[in-house]
Write a protein that holds these residues in place. Sequence first.
Motif, PDB file in Angstrom:
ATOM      1  N   SER A  54       0.851  -1.190   0.000  1.00 29.30           N
ATOM      2  CA  SER A  54       0.000   0.000   0.000  1.00 29.30           C
ATOM      3  C   SER A  54       0.884   1.236   0.000  1.00 29.30           C
ATOM      4  CB  SER A  54      -0.920   0.010   1.232  1.00 29.30           C
ATOM      5  OG  SER A  54      -1.645   1.223   1.280  1.00 29.30           O
ATOM      6  N   PRO A  55       0.560   2.227  -0.827  1.00 28.87           N
ATOM      7  CA  PRO A  55       1.327   3.483  -0.823  1.00 28.87           C
ATOM      8  C   PRO A  55       0.957   4.414   0.324  1.00 28.87           C
ATOM      9  CG  PRO A  55      -0.384   3.615  -2.479  1.00 28.87           C
ATOM     10  CD  PRO A  55      -0.463   2.218  -1.894  1.00 28.87           C
ATOM     11  N   ASP A  56      -0.074   4.027   1.094  1.00 28.13           N
ATOM     12  CA  ASP A  56      -0.519   4.879   2.193  1.00 28.13           C
ATOM     13  C   ASP A  56       0.351   4.670   3.425  1.00 28.13           C
ATOM     14  OD1 ASP A  56      -2.563   5.715   0.531  1.00 28.13           O
ATOM     15  OD2 ASP A  56      -3.946   4.151   1.252  1.00 28.13           O
ATOM     16  N   ARG A  57       0.350   5.665   4.280  1.00 27.14           N
ATOM     17  CA  ARG A  57       1.142   5.604   5.516  1.00 27.14           C
ATOM     18  C   ARG A  57       0.535   4.575   6.470  1.00 27.14           C
ATOM     19  NH1 ARG A  57       4.481   9.419   8.180  1.00 27.14           N
ATOM     20  NH2 ARG A  57       4.510   9.165  10.427  1.00 27.14           N
ATOM     21  N   ASP A  58       1.407   3.702   7.010  1.00 24.54           N
ATOM     22  CA  ASP A  58       0.960   2.646   7.912  1.00 24.54           C
ATOM     23  C   ASP A  58       1.540   2.930   9.297  1.00 24.54           C
ATOM     24  OD1 ASP A  58       0.223   0.370   9.242  1.00 24.54           O
ATOM     25  OD2 ASP A  58       0.678  -0.984   7.573  1.00 24.54           O
ATOM     26  N   GLU A  59       0.645   3.233  10.247  1.00 24.26           N
ATOM     27  CA  GLU A  59       1.102   3.568  11.592  1.00 24.26           C
ATOM     28  C   GLU A  59       1.686   2.353  12.318  1.00 24.26           C
ATOM     29  OE1 GLU A  59       1.338   6.517  12.714  1.00 24.26           O
ATOM     30  OE2 GLU A  59       0.291   7.508  11.069  1.00 24.26           O
ATOM     31  N   VAL A  94       5.918   3.626   4.954  1.00 24.57           N
ATOM     32  CA  VAL A  94       4.980   2.917   4.075  1.00 24.57           C
ATOM     33  C   VAL A  94       5.623   1.609   3.648  1.00 24.57           C
ATOM     34  CG1 VAL A  94       3.853   5.001   3.210  1.00 24.57           C
ATOM     35  CG2 VAL A  94       5.867   4.121   2.028  1.00 24.57           C
ATOM     36  N   SER A 143       5.464  -0.138   0.411  1.00 22.37           N
ATOM     37  CA  SER A 143       5.030  -0.091  -0.984  1.00 22.37           C
ATOM     38  C   SER A 143       6.003  -0.871  -1.852  1.00 22.37           C
ATOM     39  CB  SER A 143       4.938   1.362  -1.464  1.00 22.37           C
ATOM     40  OG  SER A 143       6.206   1.988  -1.392  1.00 22.37           O
TER      41      SER A 143
END
Length: 208
Positions: free
Chosen positions: A40-45, A57, A59
């Motif tokens: 996923s290109p989204d930020r992962d906490e 991320v 990615s």
Amino acid sequence: PSVLDSFALLSGQLNTLNKVLKHEKTPLLRNQVIIPLVLSPDRDEEIMRQTEGRVPVFSHEVVPDHLRTKPDPEVEEQEKQLITDAARISPDAAQKQIQSLNKMCSNLLEKISKEERESESGGLRQNKQTFNPADTNALVAAVAFGKGLSNRRPPGSGASVQSGQPGAGAIIAGASGIQQVPMTGAPAQQQPMLAGVQMASAGQPGKK
């Protein structure tokens, strides 16, 4: 008791895991390929927390780098070549090369530190003020507006000459204005006075 129970449980699980890994039917993990299932290109906490903020991320751009278990083939070949060359050198020659390299590094560090000290001292010299702003402003005001200048004639400017020839004169410029002082004398001997300075004429030195 609860801590001891938890420790005993963890110890048993670790022993079981070691037995499974050491079993002859268990394949070597170094020969296994890890395939990421979610990119996923989204930020992962959660990844941020597990990696202490290093990987924001997960990615397709960072996966090949973070899941790599071996260096690039070019880097691996260079490392093998360096190891081979190092094995050919005798211990005495290696020690001499180490000492030579340390000496070169020490000289380089001394030169760098010297350049830094010189640049810092040069910067301090450049930042140091070498003039007085009050004196500069007073000079500019005196030259531009005549401020602070005296309108008195300098000594020797009022020398007696032959009278009877009106029309000759000189202009004395002072701080308060322009004053015309009639002086008698031949036209060739006229001496203009500008800003309180008498210009030199033939046979008479100028005075400031």
